[in-house]
Design an enzyme around this catalytic site. Structure first.
Site, PDB file in Angstrom:
ATOM      1  N   ASP A  60     -40.504   2.427  17.212  1.00  0.00           N
ATOM      2  CA  ASP A  60     -40.874   3.835  17.181  1.00  0.00           C
ATOM      3  C   ASP A  60     -40.640   4.398  18.587  1.00  0.00           C
ATOM      4  O   ASP A  60     -40.497   3.635  19.559  1.00  0.00           O
ATOM      5  CB  ASP A  60     -42.336   3.969  16.758  1.00  0.00           C
ATOM      6  CG  ASP A  60     -42.796   5.412  16.692  1.00  0.00           C
ATOM      7  OD1 ASP A  60     -41.982   6.283  16.328  1.00  0.00           O
ATOM      8  OD2 ASP A  60     -43.957   5.675  17.012  1.00  0.00           O
ATOM      9  N   GLY A  61     -40.632   5.706  18.707  1.00  0.00           N
ATOM     10  CA  GLY A  61     -40.361   6.330  20.002  1.00  0.00           C
ATOM     11  C   GLY A  61     -41.610   6.658  20.797  1.00  0.00           C
ATOM     12  O   GLY A  61     -42.009   5.928  21.701  1.00  0.00           O
TER      13      GLY A  61
END
Length: 301
Positions: free
Chosen positions: A161-162
């Site tokens: 995920d970012g």
């Protein structure tokens, strides 16, 4: 982080993340430490089944064979004592895992030893230990039990995920406090301003260095960003990675779509996300590590 084992990528892993210790853990919960110790001694010749992070460990160690030299080190860091940990080492030997270093801390949290080992990533099933490691500046995740494993393959695929994982949670805070429109406006205005690094920036960088040691057309490591962001919030992410000189093989900007189908399509071996809800969905198709970091994991008063 200071390196304790040369220039290797170092993974520290707990016993319960590496092997299935569910039966003995039930003994511990029901009857306490002494009963657990006795159970492990009585069963120490019985080989443990692989745990949720076992395939990841196996593939990371296989990179050493591919390169012809030791560039990855896996260290066992365990709340067990050396006495109860003998069964774990017997199982390590049985599966032919090149793991020779360990810290058995007899019921205490092992996270203080991560710095001494020069750890790049810590995986555990003990959420408090993971939080302590994150607070100390290490990439760390709680491996969720029951995560699916992809079909056997020599290629190692890791998805991230970012926000609050690869990047700081600065943008996520805007989204949660002011909504989607404010978030998109903020990201548009800051498109050329690199995001600050999140807890997994260093691990991704170390992984990227490993990738560069293989020919581009035959690299056995593949990475992906799987984020709820979409245009126009994509530009800042792309420019940030360019500023860091870090390459991701695939970047999926999903605009809020559920991630599970995309993780399955990517055929990830493991996925790291900060939001518990996303992790619960992802674990149905891939081994998943919850990263209890950032605004989504702050205790609400």
């Amino acid at each position: 982080m200071a390196k304790g084992i040369g220039d290797k990528l170092v993974l520290a892993i707990s016993s319960r993340a590496l092997f299935d210790l569910s039966d003995s853990h039930k003994v511990y919960l029901a009857s306490g430490v002494e009963a657990y110790r006795q159970y492990q001694i009585e069963h120490e010749e019985e080989i443990l089944e692989p745990g949720d992070a076992f395939p990841l460990v196996q593939k990371l160690l296989n990179l050493n064979t591919r390169l012809g030299r030791a560039r990855v080190e896996v260290v066992l860091v365990s709340r067990n004592s050396a006495d109860t940990g003998l069964r774990v080492f017997n199982s390590i030997h049985h599966y032919g895992l090149a793991i020779s270093r360990a810290a058995f801390v007899g019921g205490r949290s092992p996270y203080p030893y991560l710095k001494a080992f020069g750890c790049d990533l810590f995986l555990s099933t003990h959420a408090d230990d993971v939080r302590s490691a994150l607070d100390a500046g290490f990439a760390a995740a709680t491996i969720l039990s029951g995560g699916a494993s992809r079909a056997a393959s020599e290629e190692l695929r890791i998805a991230f995920d970012g926000d609050a994982v690869l990047f700081s949670d600065e943008s996520e805070r805007v989204y949660q406090s002011d909504g989607l429109e404010a978030f998109q406006a903020s990201e548009r205005e800051a498109a050329r301003e690199p995001l600050r690094g999140g807890p997994f920036k260093g691990f991704l960088a170390a992984l990227n260095l490993l990738q560069r040691e293989f020919p581009d057309d035959s690299c056995p490591i593949r990475t992906a960003l799987v984020t709820a962001r979409s245009a126009p919030a994509h530009e800042r992410v792309i420019r940030t990675l360019r500023e860091w000189d870090i390459r991701l093989d695939e970047s999926l900007f999903l605009g809020g779509l559920a991630k599970s189908a995309f993780l399955e399509a990517f055929a990830a071996d493991v996925f790291f996300d900060d939001q518990a809800g996303h992790c619960e969905l992802a674990r149905e198709v891939v081994a998943t590590g919850h990263v209890p970091h950032g605004i989504s994991n702050e205790l609400k008063v």
